[in-house]
Every structure is written in C-alpha cells, then in structure tokens.
Write a protein that holds these residues in place. Sequence first.
Motif, PDB file in Angstrom:
ATOM      1  N   CYS A   1      26.017 -80.386  56.601  1.00  0.00           N
ATOM      2  CA  CYS A   1      26.461 -80.165  55.266  1.00  0.00           C
ATOM      3  C   CYS A   1      27.644 -81.049  55.012  1.00  0.00           C
TER       4      CYS A   1
ATOM      5  N   GLN B   1      21.810 -78.678  54.234  1.00  0.00           N
ATOM      6  CA  GLN B   1      22.653 -77.906  53.359  1.00  0.00           C
ATOM      7  C   GLN B   1      23.269 -78.670  52.078  1.00  0.00           C
TER       8      GLN B   1
ATOM      9  N   TRP C   1      18.835 -75.705  52.452  1.00  0.00           N
ATOM     10  CA  TRP C   1      19.531 -74.551  52.417  1.00  0.00           C
ATOM     11  C   TRP C   1      20.698 -74.832  51.219  1.00  0.00           C
TER      12      TRP C   1
END
Length: 300
Positions: A280, A6, A33
């Motif tokens: 992330c 992400q 993502w």
Amino acid sequence: MKFGAQTGQYNNQWSDIIETVKVIEAGRWNSFWLSDHFMPPGVGGHGTALEGWTLLSAVAMITTRVRLGILASGNTYRNPAHLAKIASTLDHISGGRVELGIGAAWYEQEHTAYGWDFPSLRERSDRLEEATQLIRMLLQKESDEFVSFSGNYYQLNDAPMSPASTQDGGLPILIGGNGEKRTLRTCARYGDASNLDFWHPGGVDVFKQKQEAINRHCEDFGRDPAEVRRTVCIPTRIFDTDAEWKKSPGQPWYCWGTVNAIQDYLGEYIEAGADEIMFCGMGNNPPGWQRLESEVLSVF
C-alpha cells in the motif's frame, strides 16, 4: 507466494483508478484492495473520497482474475447483515472473487462528521466480535436455511442470505487489525484470514508476535491455527539508490528501500509465515506498480 495491491481512492478520479486496475489485473498479483473511508483519512476531511464497496463493484466489472476486497470495512459504518449482503452480491457478480474484510473502525472524525456513533474501543471490539459471528452464520448457512441471532448489539429474525458463494468453503472473512487481546482473538474464533496493518508500528518481529497470539487464541477455541490465513499490509516505496532511501522520512518498519532491500525484507516475512503480502501507499501509479511486479514480485 501471493501478493496483493491496495490502491488509493482519495483525491482520485475513476479514470485514474482504471489504469492501475488494468496493471494489477494483467500482472502477477493475486488480489486488489481498497479501503473504507468516507473522507480522506488524516487530513481533516479535505479532498474527495470514493466509497469503497461501490468502487469495488466497478472494479469487478473490468477484471476477471484478481481477488477483490476492502482493507478493511469499518464495522460501525453498516449493519453487519447489510455488509454481508453487499459482499455476497458482489461475490456473485465477480464470479466468486470477493473476501469480506472487516475491522472495528478507528476514524473518530469521520463518525462525528456523518453523525455515526463512535463507541469506546472496548465496545467497538465487542461489536466486531458479535458482527463477525453473525456474518459467519449468514455466509456459511445452507442455501435454504434462515438465521436468527440475538446479541447485545445486533439481532436477526429468520434472515435469509442468498445467493450462496460459489467459493470452496464459502465467502472468506478477513479481519483487519493488530490488537492481540480482542481483534486477533475474534479472528481466531470467526475469521478465515487475518490482516495486520503496518501503517502502524510493525516489522517482522511484530508480525511473528501477532501470529503467536493468533495461534494461542486458536488453541483456546480448539481450532487448527492453519485454518487462518496470515496476511499483512505494508507501505511500500522503491528507491533507486541507498542514498535516496536514507533521505526518506519513512518509518523503519515500512517496506521502503532499493529493489534488493525490498526483496530481502519480503523474504523475511515469507520465512515468518506470511501467506500473502499486500502493498500500500503507492496510490494510483501504474508505472510504479509495474516496476514492483517486474523487479520484486518476479523473484518470488
């Protein structure tokens, strides 16, 4: 084992994002993502923010392999039937690579800034459950079928949804959120995958606890728990030495540490039943993503 990335779309230009996308597409990554905010979260609205689904459409045009999604679309931002149409259209464009991620939404300032209603947590949870039921009906119907739905918040009247997804089992619904009583219950009833957000307090023990909650809810609905994929998104950062790591301000449940420490940490999640781990917090940093892939993902 599957891994996802992400990246950030805040205070970045499209040209910055392109280079990161190329690295993810060329590597061992299973999925790419973005997030779903209309202003950078947590900084009072200052800075630039690229809209997630529009940006994801551009990503689809420069990739051919990785799966694509939003972690997670705020249900209060769009009518759920509209969101289903957006996702199904992008799924068609990308050749069947989209997962529809959805959550209850949490960023109150964003709602205030744009004039959107921000109901209570209970109502947002109710809306998420109803929206996910409606979306599932639209995405899993026969191609020539029309859908009607009468809920407390959403209504459909002979609504079509085409083209259908080419994916086996249809376009999957991923439900993002950590709440055991409502969000994970909704996931067990209508979702194809769960995603825990460990920007919030988490860790392997918390992950196990949440999986047990999903299993209990599946049993309540007479559903096989194996039908729900288990995923988690964890802030990640590689440090060269233990000394550097110890000086970091990261939370203890973050995936922060030396390469060996991160490898061990991921192994615990895999042993605990994670089907996919999304990383992330690394932004658009192509060398950082390349290092994570070559030094960590390669082990698995």
